[in-house]
Motif scaffolding. Structure first.
Motif, PDB file in Angstrom:
ATOM      1  N   ASP A  75       0.820  -1.213   0.000  1.00 11.50           N
ATOM      2  CA  ASP A  75       0.000   0.000   0.000  1.00 11.50           C
ATOM      3  C   ASP A  75       0.856   1.266   0.000  1.00 11.50           C
ATOM      4  O   ASP A  75       0.617   2.201  -0.772  1.00 11.50           O
ATOM      5  CB  ASP A  75      -0.933   0.009   1.208  1.00 11.50           C
ATOM      6  CG  ASP A  75      -1.959  -1.113   1.156  1.00 11.50           C
ATOM      7  OD1 ASP A  75      -2.060  -1.772   0.112  1.00 11.50           O
ATOM      8  OD2 ASP A  75      -2.648  -1.335   2.161  1.00 11.50           O
ATOM      9  N   GLY A  76       1.849   1.321   0.873  1.00  9.39           N
ATOM     10  CA  GLY A  76       2.703   2.503   0.957  1.00  9.39           C
ATOM     11  C   GLY A  76       3.509   2.706  -0.307  1.00  9.39           C
ATOM     12  O   GLY A  76       3.720   3.851  -0.738  1.00  9.39           O
ATOM     13  N   ARG A  79       1.324   4.282  -2.967  1.00 10.96           N
ATOM     14  CA  ARG A  79       1.139   5.711  -2.704  1.00 10.96           C
ATOM     15  C   ARG A  79       2.391   6.502  -3.080  1.00 10.96           C
ATOM     16  O   ARG A  79       2.301   7.609  -3.631  1.00 10.96           O
ATOM     17  CB  ARG A  79       0.793   5.940  -1.235  1.00 10.96           C
ATOM     18  CG  ARG A  79      -0.605   5.469  -0.840  1.00 10.96           C
ATOM     19  CD  ARG A  79      -0.997   6.004   0.522  1.00 10.96           C
ATOM     20  NE  ARG A  79      -0.152   5.483   1.588  1.00 10.96           N
ATOM     21  CZ  ARG A  79      -0.393   4.360   2.252  1.00 10.96           C
ATOM     22  NH1 ARG A  79      -1.466   3.632   1.960  1.00 10.96           N
ATOM     23  NH2 ARG A  79       0.405   3.960   3.211  1.00 10.96           N
ATOM     24  N   VAL A 140      13.089   8.473  -1.267  1.00 15.10           N
ATOM     25  CA  VAL A 140      13.027   7.949   0.105  1.00 15.10           C
ATOM     26  C   VAL A 140      14.403   7.890   0.767  1.00 15.10           C
ATOM     27  O   VAL A 140      14.535   7.438   1.898  1.00 15.10           O
ATOM     28  CB  VAL A 140      12.370   6.559   0.144  1.00 15.10           C
ATOM     29  CG1 VAL A 140      10.966   6.601  -0.410  1.00 15.10           C
ATOM     30  CG2 VAL A 140      13.211   5.512  -0.596  1.00 15.10           C
ATOM     31  N   LYS A 166      15.774  -2.861  10.089  1.00 12.59           N
ATOM     32  CA  LYS A 166      15.312  -2.103  11.248  1.00 12.59           C
ATOM     33  C   LYS A 166      16.486  -1.605  12.075  1.00 12.59           C
ATOM     34  O   LYS A 166      16.476  -0.471  12.574  1.00 12.59           O
ATOM     35  CB  LYS A 166      14.395  -2.979  12.109  1.00 12.59           C
ATOM     36  CG  LYS A 166      13.739  -2.240  13.255  1.00 12.59           C
ATOM     37  CD  LYS A 166      12.761  -3.133  14.000  1.00 12.59           C
ATOM     38  CE  LYS A 166      12.077  -2.377  15.131  1.00 12.59           C
ATOM     39  NZ  LYS A 166      11.100  -3.248  15.848  1.00 12.59           N
ATOM     40  N   TRP A 176      13.083   6.532   4.134  1.00 18.78           N
ATOM     41  CA  TRP A 176      13.075   5.089   3.925  1.00 18.78           C
ATOM     42  C   TRP A 176      12.803   4.351   5.225  1.00 18.78           C
ATOM     43  O   TRP A 176      12.128   3.317   5.245  1.00 18.78           O
ATOM     44  CB  TRP A 176      14.402   4.620   3.327  1.00 18.78           C
ATOM     45  CG  TRP A 176      15.491   4.458   4.346  1.00 18.78           C
ATOM     46  CD1 TRP A 176      16.286   5.436   4.868  1.00 18.78           C
ATOM     47  CD2 TRP A 176      15.886   3.246   4.996  1.00 18.78           C
ATOM     48  NE1 TRP A 176      17.153   4.924   5.791  1.00 18.78           N
ATOM     49  CE2 TRP A 176      16.943   3.576   5.892  1.00 18.78           C
ATOM     50  CE3 TRP A 176      15.464   1.920   4.911  1.00 18.78           C
ATOM     51  CZ2 TRP A 176      17.564   2.618   6.695  1.00 18.78           C
ATOM     52  CZ3 TRP A 176      16.083   0.964   5.704  1.00 18.78           C
ATOM     53  CH2 TRP A 176      17.127   1.315   6.584  1.00 18.78           C
ATOM     54  N   GLU A 178      11.059   5.296   7.728  1.00 21.75           N
ATOM     55  CA  GLU A 178       9.731   5.524   8.281  1.00 21.75           C
ATOM     56  C   GLU A 178       8.717   4.507   7.783  1.00 21.75           C
ATOM     57  O   GLU A 178       7.649   4.352   8.387  1.00 21.75           O
ATOM     58  CB  GLU A 178       9.277   6.947   7.925  1.00 21.75           C
ATOM     59  CG  GLU A 178      10.166   8.029   8.542  1.00 21.75           C
ATOM     60  CD  GLU A 178       9.893   9.401   7.957  1.00 21.75           C
ATOM     61  OE1 GLU A 178       8.920   9.522   7.164  1.00 21.75           O
ATOM     62  OE2 GLU A 178      10.635  10.335   8.284  1.00 21.75           O
ATOM     63  N   ASP A 179       9.008   3.830   6.693  1.00 19.93           N
ATOM     64  CA  ASP A 179       8.110   2.812   6.139  1.00 19.93           C
ATOM     65  C   ASP A 179       8.965   1.755   5.454  1.00 19.93           C
ATOM     66  O   ASP A 179       9.256   1.848   4.259  1.00 19.93           O
ATOM     67  CB  ASP A 179       7.130   3.439   5.156  1.00 19.93           C
ATOM     68  CG  ASP A 179       6.061   2.457   4.666  1.00 19.93           C
ATOM     69  OD1 ASP A 179       6.247   1.232   4.853  1.00 19.93           O
ATOM     70  OD2 ASP A 179       5.045   2.905   4.096  1.00 19.93           O
ATOM     71  N   ASP A 181       8.287  -1.286   4.699  1.00 18.57           N
ATOM     72  CA  ASP A 181       7.589  -2.057   3.663  1.00 18.57           C
ATOM     73  C   ASP A 181       7.750  -1.372   2.310  1.00 18.57           C
ATOM     74  O   ASP A 181       8.043  -2.006   1.296  1.00 18.57           O
ATOM     75  CB  ASP A 181       6.101  -2.194   3.996  1.00 18.57           C
ATOM     76  CG  ASP A 181       5.853  -3.076   5.203  1.00 18.57           C
ATOM     77  OD1 ASP A 181       6.803  -3.716   5.685  1.00 18.57           O
ATOM     78  OD2 ASP A 181       4.700  -3.118   5.667  1.00 18.57           O
ATOM     79  N   THR A 182       7.551  -0.055   2.301  1.00 18.84           N
ATOM     80  CA  THR A 182       7.710   0.709   1.067  1.00 18.84           C
ATOM     81  C   THR A 182       9.150   0.653   0.585  1.00 18.84           C
ATOM     82  O   THR A 182       9.416   0.465  -0.611  1.00 18.84           O
ATOM     83  CB  THR A 182       7.277   2.168   1.286  1.00 18.84           C
ATOM     84  OG1 THR A 182       5.872   2.197   1.542  1.00 18.84           O
ATOM     85  CG2 THR A 182       7.590   3.031   0.074  1.00 18.84           C
TER      86      THR A 182
END
Length: 206
Positions: A75-76, A79, A140, A166, A176, A178-179, A181-182
């Protein structure tokens, strides 16, 4: 199970394997693609490298093959693409079913030639996909020096899943981080295009 992105060697691409449906299907893709390339006045795509010898197990870090799993939510990433790419660019980056190391001014739609998950095959050029992925990576601030570059055996997937990403995010903050998955999908398409160009091979969904 799940959906994977994998590189394809000459034996499977030209349908010269053991007669399995999937291999025969790739042979149809190869034939239809070359027919369309010739129609456009372009050279046929014949210089596909062989896969690893005797279907040997993939060796992490060798750079000879590509295999990653689409395991995280998208989803991210969608977007992000919508914010930075045009509709046509989004289709080129995410709409292909076969990626080839050819520079294609326009994606090639092979109607009537099924792919693993669709009723037709969409072929994109790796140089075009790479340029788009690089734009997203810059947006990102993806730490490309630290993100695995050789993706033989789920290297990228595991890097994002086993905690390494992480851990780096804690010391290398940025969009990058902050999300993740994206960031994974940005890295996935970036590395897939780079591999296709470096090895001269197709990449497909299985």
């Amino acid at each position: 199970m799940g959906i994977y992105l994998v590189s394809v060697g000459a034996e499977d691409w030209f349908g010269e394997g053991e007669g399995e449906d999937e291999e025969e299907g790739r042979g149809r893709v190869a034939s239809a693609l070359n027919e369309e390339l010739r129609r456009r006045g372009l050279p046929a795509y014949e210089s596909v490298p062989a896969a690893t010898p005797a279907r040997a197990p993939l060796v992490r870090g060798s750079g000879l093959a590509f295999e990653e799993k689409l395991v995280l939510p998208m989803d991210g990433f969608v977007r992000l693409c919508e914010a930075h790419l045009t509709r046509e660019e989004l289709e080129t980056l995410c709409g292909w079913t076969v990626l080839v190391p050819l520079s294609l001014e326009e994606d090639i739609r092979l109607e009537g030639v099924e792919s693993a998950y669709t009723e037709e095959t969409m072929v994109a050029g790796a140089p075009q996909v790479l340029a788009l992925a690089e734009r997203l990576a810059a947006a990102v601030e993806l730490p490309t020096a630290e993100v695995p570059a050789m993706c033989d055996n789920l290297d990228l997937t595991l890097w994002f899943l086993d905690g390494a990403a992480k851990t780096l995010a804690a010391t290398r903050p940025g969009p990058w981080a902050e999300d993740l998955d994206t960031a994974f999908y940005v890295a996935l398409y970036l590395r897939a295009a780079q591999h296709s160009i470096r090895r001269g091979c197709p990449i497909v969904y299985v």
